[in-house]
Design a protein around this motif. Sequence first.
Motif, mmCIF file in Angstrom:
data_model
loop_
_atom_site.group_PDB
_atom_site.id
_atom_site.type_symbol
_atom_site.label_atom_id
_atom_site.label_comp_id
_atom_site.label_asym_id
_atom_site.label_seq_id
_atom_site.Cartn_x
_atom_site.Cartn_y
_atom_site.Cartn_z
ATOM 1 N N ILE A 419 -3.959 17.432 2.174
ATOM 2 C CA ILE A 419 -4.618 18.683 1.770
ATOM 3 C C ILE A 419 -4.820 19.591 2.980
ATOM 4 O O ILE A 419 -4.604 20.798 2.913
ATOM 5 C CB ILE A 419 -5.949 18.378 1.040
ATOM 6 N N MET A 420 -5.215 18.985 4.117
ATOM 7 C CA MET A 420 -5.417 19.779 5.328
ATOM 8 C C MET A 420 -4.153 20.550 5.692
ATOM 9 O O MET A 420 -4.197 21.699 6.120
ATOM 10 C CB MET A 420 -5.832 18.890 6.496
ATOM 11 N N SER A 421 -3.007 19.915 5.510
ATOM 12 C CA SER A 421 -1.743 20.560 5.886
ATOM 13 C C SER A 421 -1.344 21.656 4.902
ATOM 14 O O SER A 421 -0.491 22.485 5.202
ATOM 15 C CB SER A 421 -0.636 19.524 5.976
ATOM 16 N N GLU A 422 -1.982 21.647 3.716
ATOM 17 C CA GLU A 422 -1.583 22.600 2.667
ATOM 18 C C GLU A 422 -2.490 23.820 2.568
ATOM 19 O O GLU A 422 -2.069 24.866 2.095
ATOM 20 C CB GLU A 422 -1.592 21.893 1.299
ATOM 21 N N ILE A 423 -3.758 23.692 2.993
ATOM 22 C CA ILE A 423 -4.726 24.747 2.672
ATOM 23 C C ILE A 423 -4.820 25.853 3.714
ATOM 24 O O ILE A 423 -5.359 26.915 3.430
ATOM 25 C CB ILE A 423 -6.148 24.155 2.458
ATOM 26 N N PHE A 424 -4.294 25.622 4.928
ATOM 27 C CA PHE A 424 -4.405 26.650 5.970
ATOM 28 C C PHE A 424 -3.129 27.477 6.054
ATOM 29 O O PHE A 424 -2.026 26.934 6.035
ATOM 30 C CB PHE A 424 -4.677 26.007 7.335
ATOM 31 N N PRO A 425 -3.274 28.824 6.159
ATOM 32 C CA PRO A 425 -2.096 29.670 6.355
ATOM 33 C C PRO A 425 -1.385 29.288 7.654
ATOM 34 O O PRO A 425 -2.010 28.779 8.586
ATOM 35 C CB PRO A 425 -2.692 31.091 6.464
ATOM 36 N N LEU A 426 -0.082 29.560 7.712
ATOM 37 C CA LEU A 426 0.744 29.127 8.842
ATOM 38 C C LEU A 426 0.213 29.629 10.182
ATOM 39 O O LEU A 426 0.238 28.915 11.183
ATOM 40 C CB LEU A 426 2.182 29.621 8.619
ATOM 41 N N ASN A 427 -0.333 30.872 10.197
ATOM 42 C CA ASN A 427 -0.739 31.461 11.479
ATOM 43 C C ASN A 427 -1.975 30.796 12.096
ATOM 44 O O ASN A 427 -2.216 30.918 13.299
ATOM 45 C CB ASN A 427 -0.991 32.966 11.322
ATOM 46 N N VAL A 428 -2.778 30.069 11.294
ATOM 47 C CA VAL A 428 -3.963 29.399 11.871
ATOM 48 C C VAL A 428 -3.852 27.874 11.775
ATOM 49 O O VAL A 428 -4.796 27.161 12.088
ATOM 50 C CB VAL A 428 -5.285 29.848 11.180
ATOM 51 N N LYS A 429 -2.674 27.400 11.353
ATOM 52 C CA LYS A 429 -2.546 25.972 11.083
ATOM 53 C C LYS A 429 -2.821 25.101 12.311
ATOM 54 O O LYS A 429 -3.490 24.081 12.234
ATOM 55 C CB LYS A 429 -1.140 25.670 10.577
#
Length: 498
Positions: A419-429
């Motif tokens: 879930i952590m890898s899915e919920i953040f937009p790419l620019n702040v991942k």
Amino acid sequence: MGMGIQQCEDAEMGGKNGMEDLRQPLVEEEKIVVSDGLEYEIDGSSSEDGLDDGSGGSIWMVLLSTFVAVCGSFEFGSCVGYSAPTQSAIREDLDLSLAEYSMFGSILTIGAMLGAATSGLITDTFGRKGAMRMSASFCITGWLAVYFSMGALLLDMGRFFTGYGIGIFSYVVPVFIAEIAPKSIRGGLTTLNQLMIVSGSSVAFLLGTVVTWRTLALTGLVPCIILLIGLVFIPESPRWLAKVGHEKEFEVALRRLRGKDADVSKEATEIQINIETLQSLPKAKMSDLFQSKYIRSLTIGVGLMVFQQFGGINGIGFYVSETFVSAGLSSSKIGTIAYACIQVPITIVGAVLMDKSGRRPLLMVSASGTFLGCFLTGTSFFLKSNAMLLDWAPVLAVGGVLIYVASFSIGMGAVPWVIMSEIFPLNVKGVAGSLVVLVNWLGAWAVSYTFNFLMSWSPTGTFSIYAGFSAMTILFVAKIVPETKGKTLEEIQACINS
């Protein structure tokens, strides 16, 4: 406690530096490429790699390279599993106090935190193979220090060194696998990473019941030696070679991985474009995460890690043998062997169910099971302390712990990372991942350090606290965590921000 898709995401970047590279803590850790939307992001292109498509591709070198790399994952598990079966013997032989042994058990997580924090810089500077060599060297030094230790100081130094080594492994192994594997088999190979961590932990548990603690330390050298020999025969990551400008070596490595007759020109071009694109993205700062548009994602990511750790997994896992003995079991071996044997098959089941049942149901079922396990174990200590149903107390304790670890392995171990890898937009991942993983490591340290003290205060109270966190997890998931199964990253963002 743990790695995963987030690292696969970062793979194309060739890693990040400093705290942005904190990667997954103990016991839980890699996860699986979970949806077409996510795989698209990881791969940077929606095309299939030239494999089994008549282009003369071959995967044997990919499989060999993966096997060599996951020796690092197995080493990770060996380090994590070491303290549980050896507690009473080490305390007796070296005359350690409870506080000294708790420091020995938990200092691994401090070393791993530092290892993970520096892993991006090391992986970028020395390459993926160079980072694995360095990691194996730290682990070998650490195990030898443990083997030769005559007191707490050398013992703790050895444990710290192995921790630092597995901190680097926790980042570099999934990144290396993600960078060398064709898209068509990347998910399966990434899952192998988590499976080997659990296997290493289980093997250490089992061996610890039949060999001395010094001999068990020597067995930790075996995966490192296999890895160091294997690295001689496998290529460096083509993406890292491209990133540092080694054009000729890049093409040679890619050809070795795809087979000498494979057409690699298309994939080579895509890799170059991906690296240029990802390097052009603006760098996010930690303070950016507290903007209103990211705050719900941050709450979900940090919240899941807090509940994962404070449910007690690293206390129960590190000191499982002593827990069984203190519950009244005549020998801890039966319980420890059962604990070791249950982890691997249940982890496989969880991996299969994740894309079938969805994330939320798996988390809620898992948290319900950990609640039940803690409740039963706490009840067994209550019965023992009040001299009631004494024949049943050990049975309840073993049953409770086994239900706990099975439930944890099926959901709470892996799903928070996915879930952590899915919920953040790419620019702040990258920066978001750093913060979330830092929270996880700190929780892992706090729980593994305080477990023995809590148990000497009140075993029933200890498991009641963990049961309370499990119950809160169910509410947290029900109210706040969205379902991400089968959604693209853009759809997930829309759902979170709605």
